[in-house]
Design an enzyme around this catalytic site. Structure first.
Site, PDB file in Angstrom:
ATOM      1  N   SER A   1      71.357  62.403  72.102  1.00  0.00           N
ATOM      2  CA  SER A   1      72.182  63.325  72.340  1.00  0.00           C
ATOM      3  C   SER A   1      73.677  63.371  71.668  1.00  0.00           C
ATOM      4  O   SER A   1      73.816  62.019  71.736  1.00  0.00           O
ATOM      5  CB  SER A   1      72.295  64.303  73.203  1.00  0.00           C
ATOM      6  OG  SER A   1      73.496  63.524  74.356  1.00  0.00           O
TER       7      SER A   1
ATOM      8  N   SER B   1      76.577  63.275  73.285  1.00  0.00           N
ATOM      9  CA  SER B   1      77.993  63.188  74.425  1.00  0.00           C
ATOM     10  C   SER B   1      78.198  61.846  74.164  1.00  0.00           C
ATOM     11  O   SER B   1      79.133  62.075  74.734  1.00  0.00           O
ATOM     12  CB  SER B   1      77.266  63.769  75.853  1.00  0.00           C
ATOM     13  OG  SER B   1      75.945  62.181  75.846  1.00  0.00           O
TER      14      SER B   1
ATOM     15  N   LYS C   1      76.662  57.648  80.205  1.00  0.00           N
ATOM     16  CA  LYS C   1      78.052  57.795  79.841  1.00  0.00           C
ATOM     17  C   LYS C   1      78.946  57.205  80.608  1.00  0.00           C
ATOM     18  O   LYS C   1      78.288  55.794  80.934  1.00  0.00           O
ATOM     19  CB  LYS C   1      78.905  59.309  80.927  1.00  0.00           C
ATOM     20  CG  LYS C   1      77.474  60.312  81.169  1.00  0.00           C
ATOM     21  CD  LYS C   1      77.620  61.129  79.982  1.00  0.00           C
ATOM     22  CE  LYS C   1      76.953  62.934  80.218  1.00  0.00           C
ATOM     23  NZ  LYS C   1      76.997  63.510  78.602  1.00  0.00           N
TER      24      LYS C   1
ATOM     25  N   SER D   1      79.667  67.141  75.966  1.00  0.00           N
ATOM     26  CA  SER D   1      79.288  66.099  76.750  1.00  0.00           C
ATOM     27  C   SER D   1      79.150  67.553  78.402  1.00  0.00           C
ATOM     28  O   SER D   1      80.054  67.752  78.804  1.00  0.00           O
ATOM     29  CB  SER D   1      80.005  65.565  77.384  1.00  0.00           C
ATOM     30  OG  SER D   1      79.690  63.957  77.814  1.00  0.00           O
TER      31      SER D   1
END
Length: 261
Positions: free
Chosen positions: A40, A42, A102, A209
């Protein structure tokens, strides 16, 4: 020795070789490095959809989530090194069981708040500097074939998609880029106090996100326990701009062995 016996011995040796190779690969994946393909956007522009990397599992020690299928036969964490603010981390989602990647923003005891899109750590806004724009082509990306979110909407397929880019400096001096698209509900949050033994994560692509700013009970991540951390992402090995990492003709030439900051 008969021909049949020789064939049987050859087949047995082949089976042994395959079994040994699988055991070695499993041991390598469990103890040292785990492959991870970015699915993704994010973490743009730090990480792009299609980046392939190995997660350093030795950085934080080992928990039950260090083994494939979360099958390590112990609880808690052993041989654990302490994560540092600003690390890019792969972790096991506390609720849905998926692996996320993250940036670690909050350590145990920290107070985290976002006000008008500005991150505050323990009441002090982080340092921000303009860093130009992040541009990409508005087209389907990765295996999910999703389109990027653009600040300059409406954008037609094949046109340039623009996001505002800012350099954010965390306490300790680590500087990394964050992206902004528009005002969103996660641009203003309450004060989060990180519990002991937990961490607070955010994506660098702040308006795209799913992270600790939203509770896992309503689709977010919330606070992540230490034992859920799998490892630290240090370097992109290569990156594919196509639907599969095996489409070598779509590999991005500027991302081979790129350090993750």
């Amino acid at each position: 020795m008969t021909t049949e016996a020789k064939k049987g011995d050859g087949l047995l040796e082949t089976i042994k070789t395959v079994v040994y190779a699988l055991l070695i690969a499993g041991l390598f994946r469990t103890l040292f490095f785990q492959p991870f393909w970015i699915p993704s956007g994010s973490m743009k522009d730090t990480l792009l959809i299609g980046d392939f990397l190995f997660v350093n599992k030795m950085a934080y020690g080992y928990s039950q989530y260090s083994c494939p299928f979360s099958a390590c036969p112990f609880s808690g964490r052993i041989f654990g090194g302490d994560p540092e603010r600003g690390d890019v981390v792969v972790f096991h989602h506390p609720v849905n069981g998926q692996d996320f990647i993250k940036r670690l923003i909050g350590l145990p005891g920290d107070k985290i708040q976002v006000t008008d899109g500005v991150l505050k750590l323990n009441g002090t806004p982080v340092q921000l500097e303009p860093a130009g724009q992040f541009e990409e082509i508005f087209e389907p990306q990765g295996p999910n074939r999703g389109f990027p979110i653009c600040q300059n909407q409406p954008v037609r397929r094949g046109e340039v998609c623009v996001k505002e880019r800012t350099a954010e400096t965390l306490p300790g001096g680590l500087t990394h880029n964050i992206l902004n698209v528009s005002d969103s509900r996660t641009d203003n949050t309450p004060v989060f106090t990180v519990p002991e033994g937990h961490f607070f994560f955010m994506g660098d692509n702040r308006d795209n996100s799913t992270d600790s700013r939203v509770s896992p009970t309503v689709g977010g991540v919330g606070f992540v326990p230490f034992e859920n951390l799998i490892g630290r992402a240090d370097r992109v090995m290569f990156s594919s701009a196509g639907r599969s990492l095996f489409y070598f003709w779509t590999w991005r030439s500027d991302r081979f062995f790129k350090a993750i900051e």
